[in-house]
Design a protein around this motif. Structure first.
Motif, PDB file in Angstrom:
ATOM      1  N   MET A   1     -10.797  85.594  54.375  1.00 61.35           N
ATOM      2  CA  MET A   1     -10.904  86.912  54.972  1.00 61.35           C
ATOM      3  C   MET A   1     -11.371  86.810  56.421  1.00 61.35           C
ATOM      4  O   MET A   1     -10.872  87.536  57.279  1.00 61.35           O
ATOM      5  N   SER A   2     -12.311  85.918  56.697  1.00 59.38           N
ATOM      6  CA  SER A   2     -12.831  85.832  58.055  1.00 59.38           C
ATOM      7  C   SER A   2     -11.743  85.430  59.048  1.00 59.38           C
ATOM      8  O   SER A   2     -11.720  85.905  60.181  1.00 59.38           O
ATOM      9  N   HIS A   3     -10.835  84.562  58.614  1.00 62.97           N
ATOM     10  CA  HIS A   3      -9.763  84.106  59.485  1.00 62.97           C
ATOM     11  C   HIS A   3      -8.853  85.276  59.877  1.00 62.97           C
ATOM     12  O   HIS A   3      -8.459  85.402  61.036  1.00 62.97           O
ATOM     13  N   GLU A   4      -8.542  86.133  58.927  1.00 56.57           N
ATOM     14  CA  GLU A   4      -7.656  87.263  59.191  1.00 56.57           C
ATOM     15  C   GLU A   4      -8.285  88.266  60.152  1.00 56.57           C
ATOM     16  O   GLU A   4      -7.589  88.965  60.882  1.00 56.57           O
ATOM     17  N   LEU A   5      -9.607  88.345  60.162  1.00 52.98           N
ATOM     18  CA  LEU A   5     -10.290  89.293  61.049  1.00 52.98           C
ATOM     19  C   LEU A   5     -10.577  88.693  62.415  1.00 52.98           C
ATOM     20  O   LEU A   5     -10.391  89.343  63.445  1.00 52.98           O
ATOM     21  N   ARG A   6     -11.028  87.453  62.425  1.00 51.20           N
ATOM     22  CA  ARG A   6     -11.468  86.843  63.681  1.00 51.20           C
ATOM     23  C   ARG A   6     -10.325  86.387  64.576  1.00 51.20           C
ATOM     24  O   ARG A   6     -10.407  86.511  65.799  1.00 51.20           O
ATOM     25  N   ASP A  53     -21.497  87.877  56.859  1.00 50.81           N
ATOM     26  CA  ASP A  53     -22.762  87.297  56.407  1.00 50.81           C
ATOM     27  C   ASP A  53     -23.319  88.079  55.220  1.00 50.81           C
ATOM     28  O   ASP A  53     -23.808  87.493  54.241  1.00 50.81           O
ATOM     29  N   LEU A  54     -23.253  89.404  55.287  1.00 49.29           N
ATOM     30  CA  LEU A  54     -23.724  90.230  54.169  1.00 49.29           C
ATOM     31  C   LEU A  54     -22.898  89.975  52.908  1.00 49.29           C
ATOM     32  O   LEU A  54     -23.438  89.942  51.800  1.00 49.29           O
ATOM     33  N   ALA A  55     -21.593  89.786  53.070  1.00 47.07           N
ATOM     34  CA  ALA A  55     -20.738  89.508  51.919  1.00 47.07           C
ATOM     35  C   ALA A  55     -21.129  88.189  51.264  1.00 47.07           C
ATOM     36  O   ALA A  55     -21.134  88.072  50.029  1.00 47.07           O
ATOM     37  N   ILE A  56     -21.471  87.201  52.076  1.00 44.95           N
ATOM     38  CA  ILE A  56     -21.902  85.905  51.533  1.00 44.95           C
ATOM     39  C   ILE A  56     -23.219  86.062  50.781  1.00 44.95           C
ATOM     40  O   ILE A  56     -23.390  85.521  49.689  1.00 44.95           O
ATOM     41  N   ILE A  57     -24.147  86.820  51.346  1.00 49.84           N
ATOM     42  CA  ILE A  57     -25.440  87.049  50.684  1.00 49.84           C
ATOM     43  C   ILE A  57     -25.227  87.765  49.361  1.00 49.84           C
ATOM     44  O   ILE A  57     -25.781  87.371  48.333  1.00 49.84           O
ATOM     45  N   GLU A  58     -24.421  88.825  49.355  1.00 50.29           N
ATOM     46  CA  GLU A  58     -24.190  89.603  48.144  1.00 50.29           C
ATOM     47  C   GLU A  58     -23.469  88.802  47.062  1.00 50.29           C
ATOM     48  O   GLU A  58     -23.649  89.041  45.876  1.00 50.29           O
ATOM     49  N   GLY A  60     -23.980  85.737  46.454  1.00 50.99           N
ATOM     50  CA  GLY A  60     -24.880  84.706  45.946  1.00 50.99           C
ATOM     51  C   GLY A  60     -24.515  83.309  46.410  1.00 50.99           C
ATOM     52  O   GLY A  60     -25.013  82.327  45.867  1.00 50.99           O
ATOM     53  N   LYS A  61     -23.665  83.186  47.409  1.00 51.14           N
ATOM     54  CA  LYS A  61     -23.223  81.875  47.875  1.00 51.14           C
ATOM     55  C   LYS A  61     -24.051  81.328  49.034  1.00 51.14           C
ATOM     56  O   LYS A  61     -23.823  80.216  49.478  1.00 51.14           O
ATOM     57  N   MET A  62     -25.016  82.105  49.523  1.00 51.72           N
ATOM     58  CA  MET A  62     -25.826  81.628  50.641  1.00 51.72           C
ATOM     59  C   MET A  62     -26.943  80.749  50.111  1.00 51.72           C
ATOM     60  O   MET A  62     -27.675  81.124  49.203  1.00 51.72           O
ATOM     61  N   ALA A  63     -27.050  79.562  50.686  1.00 53.93           N
ATOM     62  CA  ALA A  63     -28.104  78.636  50.294  1.00 53.93           C
ATOM     63  C   ALA A  63     -29.358  78.934  51.116  1.00 53.93           C
ATOM     64  O   ALA A  63     -29.296  79.082  52.339  1.00 53.93           O
ATOM     65  N   LEU A  64     -30.468  79.050  50.445  1.00 59.11           N
ATOM     66  CA  LEU A  64     -31.739  79.302  51.112  1.00 59.11           C
ATOM     67  C   LEU A  64     -32.625  78.075  50.986  1.00 59.11           C
ATOM     68  O   LEU A  64     -32.553  77.347  49.993  1.00 59.11           O
ATOM     69  N   SER A  65     -33.464  77.857  51.965  1.00 57.44           N
ATOM     70  CA  SER A  65     -34.409  76.751  51.897  1.00 57.44           C
ATOM     71  C   SER A  65     -35.773  77.248  52.346  1.00 57.44           C
ATOM     72  O   SER A  65     -35.883  78.130  53.196  1.00 57.44           O
ATOM     73  N   MET A  66     -36.796  76.671  51.763  1.00 58.76           N
ATOM     74  CA  MET A  66     -38.164  77.049  52.095  1.00 58.76           C
ATOM     75  C   MET A  66     -38.656  76.142  53.223  1.00 58.76           C
ATOM     76  O   MET A  66     -38.543  74.922  53.137  1.00 58.76           O
ATOM     77  N   ASN A  67     -39.175  76.739  54.274  1.00 62.01           N
ATOM     78  CA  ASN A  67     -39.746  76.004  55.396  1.00 62.01           C
ATOM     79  C   ASN A  67     -41.051  76.650  55.796  1.00 62.01           C
ATOM     80  O   ASN A  67     -41.208  77.875  55.685  1.00 62.01           O
TER      81      ASN A  67
END
Length: 80
Positions: A1-6, A53-58, A60-67
């Protein structure tokens, strides 16, 4: 999807940048229009990136790390 928009938006921005630096230089009226295309295009690209970015967060594909971070310094940087 990002390719078609960007991709189309990047093509428009690239073409406007070429027109902006073209020889002979654009007339004042043309420069106003080119500036408006560039300003609106960059805004729209930023908006698309935020939506993706919001779509990735929603999804559940965004990796989070504790720092560790310094709260006072982090909070002072977030103020306008």
């Amino acid at each position: 999807m990002s390719h078609e928009l960007r991709s189309p938006l990047n093509a428009i921005l690239g073409f406007a940048q070429l027109m902006e630096g073209d020889s002979p230089p654009p007339t004042p009226s043309q420069q106003t229009s080119i500036s408006q295309i560039l300003e609106s295009g960059w805004y729209l690209l930023e908006l698309i990136n935020e939506i993706l970015d919001l779509a990735i967060i929603e999804s559940g594909k965004m990796a989070l790390s504790m720092n560790r971070c310094r709260w006072p310094r982090s909070c002072s940087k977030s103020r306008p």
